[in-house]
Design a protein around this motif. Sequence first.
Motif, PDB file in Angstrom:
ATOM      1  N   ASN A  73       0.592  -1.267   0.229  1.00 41.05           N
ATOM      2  CA  ASN A  73      -0.227  -0.078   0.517  1.00 41.05           C
ATOM      3  C   ASN A  73       0.776   1.188   0.291  1.00 41.05           C
ATOM      4  O   ASN A  73       0.626   1.898   1.200  1.00 41.05           O
ATOM      5  N   PRO A  74       1.379   1.402  -0.974  1.00 41.13           N
ATOM      6  CA  PRO A  74       2.811   2.597  -1.167  1.00 41.13           C
ATOM      7  C   PRO A  74       1.438   4.236  -0.877  1.00 41.13           C
ATOM      8  O   PRO A  74       2.393   5.086  -0.242  1.00 41.13           O
ATOM      9  N   GLU A  81      -0.983   6.877   6.455  1.00 41.66           N
ATOM     10  CA  GLU A  81      -1.365   4.828   6.444  1.00 41.66           C
ATOM     11  C   GLU A  81      -0.199   3.814   7.284  1.00 41.66           C
ATOM     12  O   GLU A  81       0.536   3.849   7.065  1.00 41.66           O
ATOM     13  N   LYS A  82      -0.577   2.951   8.193  1.00 41.95           N
ATOM     14  CA  LYS A  82       0.528   1.685   8.442  1.00 41.95           C
ATOM     15  C   LYS A  82       0.672   0.713   7.080  1.00 41.95           C
ATOM     16  O   LYS A  82       0.012   0.711   6.354  1.00 41.95           O
ATOM     17  N   PRO A  83       1.931   0.678   7.653  1.00 43.89           N
ATOM     18  CA  PRO A  83       2.641   0.201   6.221  1.00 43.89           C
ATOM     19  C   PRO A  83       1.848  -0.855   6.020  1.00 43.89           C
ATOM     20  O   PRO A  83       1.867  -1.655   7.440  1.00 43.89           O
ATOM     21  N   MET A  84       1.581  -1.682   4.865  1.00 44.69           N
ATOM     22  CA  MET A  84       0.848  -2.873   5.000  1.00 44.69           C
ATOM     23  C   MET A  84       2.337  -4.120   3.854  1.00 44.69           C
ATOM     24  O   MET A  84       2.689  -3.667   2.666  1.00 44.69           O
ATOM     25  N   VAL A  85       3.122  -5.398   4.423  1.00 46.22           N
ATOM     26  CA  VAL A  85       3.901  -5.854   3.597  1.00 46.22           C
ATOM     27  C   VAL A  85       3.558  -6.759   3.314  1.00 46.22           C
ATOM     28  O   VAL A  85       3.401  -7.572   4.220  1.00 46.22           O
ATOM     29  N   ASP A 355       3.360  -3.174  15.643  1.00 42.01           N
ATOM     30  CA  ASP A 355       2.327  -2.471  15.795  1.00 42.01           C
ATOM     31  C   ASP A 355       1.926  -1.930  14.729  1.00 42.01           C
ATOM     32  O   ASP A 355       1.416  -1.556  14.041  1.00 42.01           O
ATOM     33  N   TYR A 356       3.937  -1.136  13.644  1.00 42.21           N
ATOM     34  CA  TYR A 356       3.904   0.093  13.235  1.00 42.21           C
ATOM     35  C   TYR A 356       3.707  -0.717  11.866  1.00 42.21           C
ATOM     36  O   TYR A 356       3.501   0.061  10.857  1.00 42.21           O
ATOM     37  N   VAL A 357       3.877  -1.553  11.618  1.00 34.43           N
ATOM     38  CA  VAL A 357       3.824  -2.923  10.145  1.00 34.43           C
ATOM     39  C   VAL A 357       2.979  -4.267  10.474  1.00 34.43           C
ATOM     40  O   VAL A 357       3.624  -4.386  11.852  1.00 34.43           O
ATOM     41  N   LEU A 358       2.220  -4.016   9.013  1.00 34.98           N
ATOM     42  CA  LEU A 358       0.931  -4.879   8.856  1.00 34.98           C
ATOM     43  C   LEU A 358       1.471  -6.401   8.367  1.00 34.98           C
ATOM     44  O   LEU A 358       2.212  -5.716   7.059  1.00 34.98           O
ATOM     45  N   GLY A 403       5.607  12.983   1.743  1.00 31.50           N
ATOM     46  CA  GLY A 403       4.042  12.685   2.225  1.00 31.50           C
ATOM     47  C   GLY A 403       3.658  13.470   3.601  1.00 31.50           C
ATOM     48  O   GLY A 403       4.463  14.038   4.435  1.00 31.50           O
ATOM     49  N   LYS A 404       2.825  12.175   3.660  1.00 37.38           N
ATOM     50  CA  LYS A 404       2.470  12.339   5.302  1.00 37.38           C
ATOM     51  C   LYS A 404       2.871  11.079   5.807  1.00 37.38           C
ATOM     52  O   LYS A 404       2.248  10.681   6.909  1.00 37.38           O
ATOM     53  N   ILE A 405       4.058  10.058   5.683  1.00 35.65           N
ATOM     54  CA  ILE A 405       4.812   9.504   6.072  1.00 35.65           C
ATOM     55  C   ILE A 405       4.509   9.831   7.522  1.00 35.65           C
ATOM     56  O   ILE A 405       5.593  10.479   8.296  1.00 35.65           O
ATOM     57  N   SER A 406       3.824   8.677   8.627  1.00 33.90           N
ATOM     58  CA  SER A 406       3.839   8.195   9.568  1.00 33.90           C
ATOM     59  C   SER A 406       5.748   8.245  10.280  1.00 33.90           C
ATOM     60  O   SER A 406       6.178   6.961   9.585  1.00 33.90           O
ATOM     61  N   GLU A 407       6.179   8.025  11.243  1.00 32.88           N
ATOM     62  CA  GLU A 407       7.484   8.125  12.065  1.00 32.88           C
ATOM     63  C   GLU A 407       7.418   6.517  11.873  1.00 32.88           C
ATOM     64  O   GLU A 407       6.716   5.876  12.720  1.00 32.88           O
ATOM     65  N   VAL A 408       8.171   6.079  11.664  1.00 31.83           N
ATOM     66  CA  VAL A 408       8.084   4.527  12.013  1.00 31.83           C
ATOM     67  C   VAL A 408       9.726   4.046  11.034  1.00 31.83           C
ATOM     68  O   VAL A 408      10.210   4.645  10.102  1.00 31.83           O
ATOM     69  N   VAL A 409      10.045   2.459  11.609  1.00 31.93           N
ATOM     70  CA  VAL A 409      11.452   1.517  10.764  1.00 31.93           C
ATOM     71  C   VAL A 409      10.630   0.435  10.212  1.00 31.93           C
ATOM     72  O   VAL A 409      10.180   0.010  10.637  1.00 31.93           O
TER      73      VAL A 409
END
Length: 507
Positions: A73-74, A81-85, A355-358, A403-409
């Motif tokens: 979901n790039p 939104e949360k990344p989904m991999v 929790d930050y990545v699905l 963009g509006k990327i949330s802070e995430v590793v």
Amino acid sequence: MAISKSKVAVGFIVSGVLTLVFGIISAIMGPAIMRDQVSKNTMIDPKNDLSYTMWKDLPVPFFMSVYFFNVLNPQEILNGEKPMVEQRGPYVYRKQCRKENITFHPNYTVSYREYRRYFFEPSMSVGNESDVVTIPNMLVLGASVMLEKLPFAVRLLISATFKTFKEGPFLTKTVGELMWGYDSQLVEFLNKYLPGMLPSTGKFGLFAEFNNSNTGLFTIHTGKDEISNAHKVDSWNGLTELSYWRTPQTNMINGTAGQLWPPFMTKESTLPFYSPDACRSLELVFQRPGEFRGIPSYRFVAPTTMFANGTDYAPNEGFCPCRQSGLLNVSSCRQNSPVFISHPHFFNADPVLLDYVLGLHPTEEEHGLFIDIHPLTGVPLNVSIRLQLNLYMKKVSGITETGKISEVVMPMLWFEENGYIDGPVLTTFHTNLVVLPAVMEYMQYIFICLGLLTILVATLVHYKVKRPVEPETSTVLQNPGASDNLQIKGSHGYETQEKSVMSNSEK
């Protein structure tokens, strides 16, 4: 005849004593002899065909399996939104290692450079290197974090540069391009006008610097002077300590080069080694005893504190600035790029990272690293080193690509380097270092038991032969009228004859 049996019995007793003494001496001296033999066979010496070959050129198959985290979901990520991999792989490569420029020194050390090459193995992979996956663009999202403190006008200029070279926040490339590099006008521009900003000067790829490269100039101890020092690193690229980290302890170069360890390990032993790719020394701890294809082994695993942050584990404070436990910040040795190393799927990490990545599902069986080692010799029997490459990303004002990327590793990929001893090497190893020592150990007890049994049986035989013979007595004639004619047989026969003569004369 009795004397002959007695001598034979004494001979057997002497033989039994000698056998017993030999068995006792073997039991006392055996471990020392075995230790000396193991020491000679495990030190780095060209005269040791087996161990030297295992050290110089990896004689068993070794593979690197790569798993990509394909971003599903790039566009949604750019909206916060949360990344989904989705995990894609493995893409398997056979690893070929060879040591060159081997130079022995008078102080019982040896220097070398180890070169590595990777060859794709389609039969072991889920697909081909032509498969397409989508991952975060390190050139854009990584650079944005690195440059976020520059003046706003400069950040606008950087964003314009990204647009000029048509670089977006996510890459959709083939596996081969992502692994070994692809042509990028932005890379060419940066290498020309900002040299040193990128780790490589050619094509940009996540493993571009791995293939056809060496791990640096290692100088390690041979173990000839002290076997407990065998394979331990003396220096790397001429350095006895690093400069990446904040404390002397974290900058130490500890342990071996990660291929072999000193012999005579116990359950209290650890497996320290220096990893140039991780830019630091790592240490594995004993988990449990086991067996690999008939060879006794100890399993060593990563402690939960390996990638813990300074708050959870004070000695790791020198590796900070840290984020959650389970992440190693390697930006200091990666041109300040916001790159983190972890266990795959954030295994043994702070649960908040999940929790930050699905799409992540950590398990010890699939994502924990381990080394099964033969404790007597320090030779690895089965190895699986698993690490994950992550990119720290977030919205950076002025750089619209973020963009509006949330802070995430964000996990990008994880890889496993694995191999195990097999084939003729396994047979030779098993015979020389397992079967023969076991036979020697059992023979000690066999000689002791045989000696004791021989002494016991021979002593019984000797006692029976030497036992004195008891005299035989005649039967008394029950005739009251002929009491004078009492006859005594045996050794007193002359008395019987004398009494008979006297009786006749009286008549």
